[in-house]
Scaffold this motif. Structure first.
Motif, PDB file in Angstrom:
ATOM      1  N   ARG A  54       0.861  -1.178   0.000  1.00 42.73           N
ATOM      2  CA  ARG A  54       0.000   0.000   0.000  1.00 42.73           C
ATOM      3  C   ARG A  54       0.894   1.223   0.000  1.00 42.73           C
ATOM      4  O   ARG A  54       1.942   1.242   0.654  1.00 42.73           O
ATOM      5  CB  ARG A  54      -0.907   0.017   1.239  1.00 42.73           C
ATOM      6  CG  ARG A  54      -2.061  -0.956   1.145  1.00 42.73           C
ATOM      7  CD  ARG A  54      -2.791  -1.142   2.466  1.00 42.73           C
ATOM      8  NE  ARG A  54      -3.007   0.096   3.205  1.00 42.73           N
ATOM      9  CZ  ARG A  54      -3.534   0.128   4.434  1.00 42.73           C
ATOM     10  NH1 ARG A  54      -3.905  -1.013   5.036  1.00 42.73           N
ATOM     11  NH2 ARG A  54      -3.705   1.264   5.072  1.00 42.73           N
ATOM     12  N   PHE A  55       0.498   2.252  -0.744  1.00 42.19           N
ATOM     13  CA  PHE A  55       1.261   3.486  -0.783  1.00 42.19           C
ATOM     14  C   PHE A  55       0.464   4.563  -0.049  1.00 42.19           C
ATOM     15  O   PHE A  55      -0.688   4.829  -0.374  1.00 42.19           O
ATOM     16  CB  PHE A  55       1.548   3.882  -2.233  1.00 42.19           C
ATOM     17  CG  PHE A  55       2.458   2.913  -2.928  1.00 42.19           C
ATOM     18  CD1 PHE A  55       3.836   3.076  -2.874  1.00 42.19           C
ATOM     19  CD2 PHE A  55       1.938   1.820  -3.610  1.00 42.19           C
ATOM     20  CE1 PHE A  55       4.675   2.172  -3.488  1.00 42.19           C
ATOM     21  CE2 PHE A  55       2.782   0.911  -4.227  1.00 42.19           C
ATOM     22  CZ  PHE A  55       4.150   1.083  -4.172  1.00 42.19           C
ATOM     23  N   GLU A  56       1.107   5.129   1.001  1.00 44.40           N
ATOM     24  CA  GLU A  56       0.424   6.081   1.876  1.00 44.40           C
ATOM     25  C   GLU A  56       1.253   7.358   1.994  1.00 44.40           C
ATOM     26  O   GLU A  56       2.452   7.372   1.679  1.00 44.40           O
ATOM     27  CB  GLU A  56       0.249   5.479   3.281  1.00 44.40           C
ATOM     28  CG  GLU A  56      -0.489   4.155   3.325  1.00 44.40           C
ATOM     29  CD  GLU A  56      -1.995   4.315   3.211  1.00 44.40           C
ATOM     30  OE1 GLU A  56      -2.460   5.489   3.149  1.00 44.40           O
ATOM     31  OE2 GLU A  56      -2.702   3.297   3.189  1.00 44.40           O
ATOM     32  N   ASN A  57       0.621   8.431   2.488  1.00 44.69           N
ATOM     33  CA  ASN A  57       1.397   9.632   2.784  1.00 44.69           C
ATOM     34  C   ASN A  57       2.150   9.441   4.100  1.00 44.69           C
ATOM     35  O   ASN A  57       1.840   8.548   4.891  1.00 44.69           O
ATOM     36  CB  ASN A  57       0.510  10.880   2.824  1.00 44.69           C
ATOM     37  CG  ASN A  57      -0.598  10.776   3.864  1.00 44.69           C
ATOM     38  OD1 ASN A  57      -0.363  10.382   5.006  1.00 44.69           O
ATOM     39  ND2 ASN A  57      -1.818  11.120   3.471  1.00 44.69           N
ATOM     40  N   ARG A  58       3.146  10.259   4.336  1.00 48.38           N
ATOM     41  CA  ARG A  58       4.023  10.086   5.498  1.00 48.38           C
ATOM     42  C   ARG A  58       3.278  10.278   6.813  1.00 48.38           C
ATOM     43  O   ARG A  58       3.614   9.670   7.828  1.00 48.38           O
ATOM     44  CB  ARG A  58       5.227  11.033   5.407  1.00 48.38           C
ATOM     45  CG  ARG A  58       6.118  10.760   4.189  1.00 48.38           C
ATOM     46  CD  ARG A  58       7.395  11.590   4.242  1.00 48.38           C
ATOM     47  NE  ARG A  58       8.305  11.094   5.265  1.00 48.38           N
ATOM     48  CZ  ARG A  58       9.205  10.131   5.060  1.00 48.38           C
ATOM     49  NH1 ARG A  58       9.296   9.536   3.888  1.00 48.38           N
ATOM     50  NH2 ARG A  58      10.016   9.756   6.034  1.00 48.38           N
ATOM     51  N   MET A  64       0.694   5.114  12.066  1.00 50.24           N
ATOM     52  CA  MET A  64       0.814   3.666  12.204  1.00 50.24           C
ATOM     53  C   MET A  64       1.998   3.284  13.093  1.00 50.24           C
ATOM     54  O   MET A  64       1.887   2.432  13.969  1.00 50.24           O
ATOM     55  CB  MET A  64       0.980   3.008  10.829  1.00 50.24           C
ATOM     56  CG  MET A  64      -0.238   3.092   9.934  1.00 50.24           C
ATOM     57  SD  MET A  64       0.096   2.401   8.291  1.00 50.24           S
ATOM     58  CE  MET A  64       0.380   0.662   8.721  1.00 50.24           C
ATOM     59  N   ALA A  65       3.140   3.943  12.847  1.00 55.74           N
ATOM     60  CA  ALA A  65       4.356   3.603  13.588  1.00 55.74           C
ATOM     61  C   ALA A  65       4.418   4.269  14.957  1.00 55.74           C
ATOM     62  O   ALA A  65       5.194   3.845  15.817  1.00 55.74           O
ATOM     63  CB  ALA A  65       5.581   3.998  12.773  1.00 55.74           C
ATOM     64  N   LYS A  66       3.629   5.318  15.156  1.00 57.62           N
ATOM     65  CA  LYS A  66       3.638   6.119  16.382  1.00 57.62           C
ATOM     66  C   LYS A  66       4.989   6.791  16.602  1.00 57.62           C
ATOM     67  O   LYS A  66       5.436   6.991  17.738  1.00 57.62           O
ATOM     68  CB  LYS A  66       3.254   5.263  17.601  1.00 57.62           C
ATOM     69  CG  LYS A  66       1.851   4.692  17.503  1.00 57.62           C
ATOM     70  CD  LYS A  66       1.503   3.849  18.712  1.00 57.62           C
ATOM     71  CE  LYS A  66       0.096   3.269  18.579  1.00 57.62           C
ATOM     72  NZ  LYS A  66      -0.266   2.413  19.720  1.00 57.62           N
ATOM     73  N   THR A  67       5.669   7.083  15.496  1.00 56.38           N
ATOM     74  CA  THR A  67       6.949   7.780  15.537  1.00 56.38           C
ATOM     75  C   THR A  67       7.232   8.334  14.145  1.00 56.38           C
ATOM     76  O   THR A  67       6.729   7.808  13.142  1.00 56.38           O
ATOM     77  CB  THR A  67       8.097   6.839  15.962  1.00 56.38           C
ATOM     78  OG1 THR A  67       9.346   7.552  15.871  1.00 56.38           O
ATOM     79  CG2 THR A  67       8.160   5.615  15.064  1.00 56.38           C
ATOM     80  N   HIS A  68       8.061   9.384  14.106  1.00 54.09           N
ATOM     81  CA  HIS A  68       8.485   9.932  12.819  1.00 54.09           C
ATOM     82  C   HIS A  68       9.681   9.170  12.250  1.00 54.09           C
ATOM     83  O   HIS A  68      10.114   9.463  11.127  1.00 54.09           O
ATOM     84  CB  HIS A  68       8.868  11.413  12.971  1.00 54.09           C
ATOM     85  CG  HIS A  68       7.699  12.300  13.280  1.00 54.09           C
ATOM     86  ND1 HIS A  68       6.810  12.730  12.308  1.00 54.09           N
ATOM     87  CD2 HIS A  68       7.267  12.832  14.460  1.00 54.09           C
ATOM     88  CE1 HIS A  68       5.889  13.500  12.864  1.00 54.09           C
ATOM     89  NE2 HIS A  68       6.133  13.584  14.164  1.00 54.09           N
ATOM     90  N   LEU A 137      10.016  -7.897  22.235  1.00 54.65           N
ATOM     91  CA  LEU A 137      10.661  -7.729  20.929  1.00 54.65           C
ATOM     92  C   LEU A 137       9.780  -6.796  20.098  1.00 54.65           C
ATOM     93  O   LEU A 137       9.118  -7.199  19.151  1.00 54.65           O
ATOM     94  CB  LEU A 137      10.847  -9.083  20.245  1.00 54.65           C
ATOM     95  CG  LEU A 137      11.782  -9.094  19.036  1.00 54.65           C
ATOM     96  CD1 LEU A 137      13.184  -8.664  19.453  1.00 54.65           C
ATOM     97  CD2 LEU A 137      11.821 -10.472  18.410  1.00 54.65           C
ATOM     98  N   SER A 138       9.801  -5.536  20.486  1.00 52.92           N
ATOM     99  CA  SER A 138       8.913  -4.525  19.915  1.00 52.92           C
ATOM    100  C   SER A 138       9.533  -3.918  18.662  1.00 52.92           C
ATOM    101  O   SER A 138      10.692  -4.188  18.306  1.00 52.92           O
ATOM    102  CB  SER A 138       8.674  -3.426  20.948  1.00 52.92           C
ATOM    103  OG  SER A 138       9.905  -2.771  21.247  1.00 52.92           O
ATOM    104  N   ALA A 139       8.747  -3.042  18.016  1.00 56.95           N
ATOM    105  CA  ALA A 139       9.261  -2.340  16.839  1.00 56.95           C
ATOM    106  C   ALA A 139      10.482  -1.502  17.188  1.00 56.95           C
ATOM    107  O   ALA A 139      11.403  -1.373  16.379  1.00 56.95           O
ATOM    108  CB  ALA A 139       8.155  -1.468  16.259  1.00 56.95           C
TER     109      ALA A 139
END
Length: 270
Positions: A54-58, A64-68, A137-139
């Motif tokens: 899937r292609f998404e905006n930043r 989703m990642a909860k981080t930049h 073992l998190s992201a």
């Protein structure tokens, strides 16, 4: 479902085949040529492995990642399956003596990730993590490991002391790193089957874990502080073990008065 983010973690998870991917989201915007090439490599890997893209905006990736710090790619994956201690006790495929790492209560995911990266680089056969009092073992841990976490063999154990006892029954020596140790880390014979046991940030090994170890080694400190961060200390010891296994154990170092101290190994050799 779990989330992985970052160029190296997602690419290495795809290459290792250690995760089942639901889908991978890639940024529509490419910030520079180098990043664009790396993102395209991930896109190509997804297509070759049949992973949905899937292609998404930043901004969506950041949510989703909860981080930049996602670097333009976020993967949604199934939870990782862990091995058992019996899996780690199996003889290494190349026939060399076991070199394992056991973590006694390392709770910072960045320390966990750094240790997994060092373990992978040093050729460790597997890592033991307790189910309780351990960083997941998190992201964050996977990102800190630069994707090495996807290649290293990891077992979750209910009771670390019991797990160490099982290793000892298989003639694998348990060597704890402790600032109260009586032996320098480079005086131990790492060419023997061994498990390096590292303790908690700031607190070190739990008492029962310490008593279970066959040896306690330390890293001599020349400065004003008494110890290194656990991930830095682990890297020092693991790479000394890798060095000895690559070139052979070093000559014994002379003690004051010209007496040489023998290399030691095994229970009761202190």
């Amino acid at each position: 479902m779990d989330v992985l983010y970052g160029l190296h973690p997602v690419e290495e998870a795809l290459r290792a085949g250690s995760r089942k991917f639901d889908h991978v989201c890639v940024s529509r915007e490419r910030q520079d040529h180098g990043a664009a090439q790396k993102l395209q490599r991930i896109v190509d890997l997804c297509r070759s492995e049949g992973v949905r893209l899937r292609f998404e905006n930043r901004e969506q990736l950041t949510r989703m990642a909860k981080t930049h710090a996602h670097q333009g790619v976020v993967a949604v994956v199934r939870e990782r399956s862990f091995l058992t201690i019996e899996d780690l006790m199996a003889a290494p495929a190349d026939g060399h003596p076991h070199l394992l790492l056991a973590l006694d209560g390392v709770e910072d995911p960045q320390n966990l990730g750094a240790l997994l990266r060092s373990a992978d680089g040093a050729g460790v056969d597997g890592v033991l993590l307790p189910e309780r009092r351990s960083a997941p073992l998190s992201a964050v841990a996977v990102k800190t490991s630069a994707g090495a976490a996807e290649h290293i063999r990891i077992a979750r154990v209910v009771n670390l002391v019991r797990a160490l006892e099982q290793l000892k029954e298989q003639n694998i020596w348990c060597v704890g790193l402790d600032e109260r140790g009586t032996m320098s880390y480079d005086a131990y014979d790492w060419t023997t089957p061994s498990v390096v046991v590292l303790g908690r940030e700031g607190e070190g090994l739990h008492d029962l874990v310490r008593k279970t170890c066959d040896h306690l080694v330390r890293i001599p400190m020349a400065g004003g502080v008494s110890s290194l961060n656990v991930s830095a200390a682990g890297a020092v010891v693991l790479y000394e073990a890798a060095r000895q296994r690559r070139v052979g154990k070093p000559e014994t170092a002379p003690l004051p008065g010209g007496v040489k101290k023998k290399k030691v190994k095994g229970l009761g050799a202190l």
